[in-house]
Design an enzyme around this catalytic site. Structure first.
Site, short mmCIF file in Angstrom:
data_model
loop_
_atom_site.label_atom_id
_atom_site.label_comp_id
_atom_site.label_asym_id
_atom_site.label_seq_id
_atom_site.Cartn_x
_atom_site.Cartn_y
_atom_site.Cartn_z
N ASP A 219 2.16 5.62 -4.53
CA ASP A 219 2.89 5.19 -3.64
C ASP A 219 4.43 6.08 -4.02
OD1 ASP A 219 3.44 2.98 -5.74
OD2 ASP A 219 2.45 1.80 -4.20
N ASP B 78 -6.21 3.39 -7.46
CA ASP B 78 -6.43 2.75 -6.86
C ASP B 78 -5.61 3.37 -6.07
OD1 ASP B 78 -4.48 1.47 -7.54
OD2 ASP B 78 -5.12 -0.65 -7.14
N PHE C 9 1.66 -3.60 2.99
CA PHE C 9 1.03 -4.14 1.92
C PHE C 9 -0.39 -4.85 2.30
CE2 PHE C 9 0.56 -7.04 -1.68
CZ PHE C 9 1.57 -6.61 -2.55
#
Length: 183
Positions: free
Chosen positions: A104, A101, A153
């Site tokens: 990071d 997904d 976020f």
């Protein structure tokens, strides 16, 4: 009724933008391989992405799943990776694409790639829906990237906060007041 949409500061990628980009990624994968693939979803976040992606790959595709954790309901990766569910099928000699997904720090994905490489696949590549614009702690090369995204976020389209918001059809920035920490 709880309105999850009110918790979203703003939408980054609409349902339509996601569908178009996932279709483009599927087309590129089809052109690149021209042979059967094993696509491994990293649960739970990538399940929706993988479902849409494999429907856009015009090749024989087998799907499998792994569950790994490094977050423990927080907003930052702990750096300690646990395999909670492993693949059900052998990957030896097969062309594998990991459907992720979001990339990071790279710590979880790097660990996963090394783990799968030890099982001797014919090839292993990564298709990530999102590449977050943060400094990677572990270098991961993604052959297929859906979108570059800001260091915010984000939730929706499989991405969650404390197991909520995965079912939003778009990707949005979660209001800071919801999670109450800096990322």
């Amino acid at each position: 009724m709880l309105d999850m949409h009110k918790d979203i500061e703003r939408v980054l990628y609409t349902e339509e933008q996601i569908a178009q980009r996932v279709a483009e990624m599927g087309k590129q994968i089809t052109q690149d391989y021209q042979e059967p693939l094993l696509v491994v979803s990293v649960l739970s976040g990538a399940a929706i992405f993988m479902a849409d992606l494999v429907r856009r790959i015009e090749l024989p595709v087998e799907m499998d799943y792994m569950a790994v954790s490094s977050y423990k309901n927080g907003v930052k990766s702990s750096g300690v990776v646990q395999i909670l569910k492993d693949t059900a099928s052998s990957i030896e000699g097969r062309h594998v694409i990991i459907a992720e997904d979001i990339l990071d720090t790279g710590l979880t994905l790097s660990y996963l790639i090394e783990n799968l490489k030890s099982r001797r696949p014919a090839s292993i590549e990564v298709a990530t829906l999102l590449h977050k614009q943060v400094e990677q702690k572990a270098k991961v090369d993604c052959r297929y990237v859906g979108f570059e995204c800001p260091n915010e976020f984000i939730v929706g389209y499989g991405l969650d906060y404390a197991e909520k918001y995965r079912n939003l059809p778009y990707i949005g920035i979660l209001k800071r007041s919801i999670y109450g920490q800096s990322i």
